[in-house]
Design a protein around this motif. Structure first.
Motif, PDB file in Angstrom:
ATOM      1  N   ALA A  30      15.713  63.189  22.675  1.00  0.00           N
ATOM      2  CA  ALA A  30      14.589  63.472  23.167  1.00  0.00           C
ATOM      3  C   ALA A  30      14.464  63.181  24.512  1.00  0.00           C
ATOM      4  O   ALA A  30      13.784  64.212  25.046  1.00  0.00           O
ATOM      5  N   PHE A  31      15.338  62.625  25.204  1.00  0.00           N
ATOM      6  CA  PHE A  31      15.303  62.699  26.709  1.00  0.00           C
ATOM      7  C   PHE A  31      16.214  63.772  27.024  1.00  0.00           C
ATOM      8  O   PHE A  31      15.787  64.087  28.420  1.00  0.00           O
ATOM      9  N   LEU A  32      17.227  64.275  26.689  1.00  0.00           N
ATOM     10  CA  LEU A  32      18.094  65.149  27.252  1.00  0.00           C
ATOM     11  C   LEU A  32      17.749  66.430  26.752  1.00  0.00           C
ATOM     12  O   LEU A  32      18.236  67.465  27.239  1.00  0.00           O
ATOM     13  N   ARG A  33      16.778  66.490  25.833  1.00  0.00           N
ATOM     14  CA  ARG A  33      16.279  67.707  25.292  1.00  0.00           C
ATOM     15  C   ARG A  33      17.466  68.666  24.528  1.00  0.00           C
ATOM     16  O   ARG A  33      17.393  69.955  24.642  1.00  0.00           O
ATOM     17  N   TRP A  34      18.339  68.034  23.995  1.00  0.00           N
ATOM     18  CA  TRP A  34      19.619  68.721  23.309  1.00  0.00           C
ATOM     19  C   TRP A  34      19.077  68.844  21.814  1.00  0.00           C
ATOM     20  O   TRP A  34      18.287  68.017  21.240  1.00  0.00           O
ATOM     21  N   ASP A  35      19.573  69.800  21.138  1.00  0.00           N
ATOM     22  CA  ASP A  35      19.443  69.815  19.910  1.00  0.00           C
ATOM     23  C   ASP A  35      20.620  69.291  18.928  1.00  0.00           C
ATOM     24  O   ASP A  35      21.489  69.844  18.555  1.00  0.00           O
ATOM     25  N   LEU A  36      20.287  67.826  18.702  1.00  0.00           N
ATOM     26  CA  LEU A  36      21.228  67.236  17.885  1.00  0.00           C
ATOM     27  C   LEU A  36      20.863  66.935  16.552  1.00  0.00           C
ATOM     28  O   LEU A  36      21.220  66.017  15.958  1.00  0.00           O
TER      29      LEU A  36
END
Length: 163
Positions: free
Chosen positions: A112-118
């Motif tokens: 959510a905070f780094l806006r990575w698609d995990l």
């Protein structure tokens, strides 16, 4: 206008964080259930170890006497060792399950905070946690079956002695 944009951004961020916390609570409840199960498993292991130590003491005290309540002490100790291995495996696997769930919660926030698609990684962690939990419960079931079968054998042996 700047104050309105800032307020809107703050409200959206607060709603996003609140939603994220709601999503993270479900795995946290699972960790709580795992903790209760872990408590049961460690209690069973402690009882097995205590019983094995008592039997070892009897064996040490009377090197020649190898019967305990009509049963061979070495055979009883082998069964207790087998049961302890299954309980130990269950404890290890359920602890891994809790760790995977913890990583799921952390990765939800990182996502959510780094806006990575995990999302795929989070799903894999959750699946690994469930597989580990299933394996732990299976090991626990096997240990309970061994304990129950041993009890039945002891009851049958005692009944034969009475005759």
């Amino acid at each position: 206008m700047n104050g309105i944009t800032s307020l809107t951004t703050y409200t959206v961020a607060s709603v996003d964080i609140a939603h994220l916390i709601q999503v993270a609570l479900t795995p946290i409840f699972l960790i709580s259930a795992i903790g209760v199960t872990l408590n049961v498993l460690t209690s069973r292991l402690a009882r097995i170890v205590d019983r094995a130590r008592a039997m070892e003491d009897v064996l040490r005290e009377s090197g020649r006497q190898q019967q305990y309540e009509g049963r061979d002490l070495h055979a009883v100790l082998r069964v207790l060792a087998r049961r302890s291995r299954y309980i130990n495996a269950a404890i290890t696997l359920i602890t891994l399950s809790a760790l995977f769930i913890s990583f799921v919660v952390v990765m939800l926030f990182v996502n959510a905070f780094l806006r990575w698609d995990l999302s795929a990684f989070i799903a894999c962690l959750f699946i690994a946690s469930m597989l580990s939990l299933c394996a732990a419960l299976l090991a626990f079931l096997i240990e309970v079956r061994i304990a129950t079968n041993t009890l039945q054998i002891g009851i049958e042996a005692a009944a034969r002695e009475e005759l």
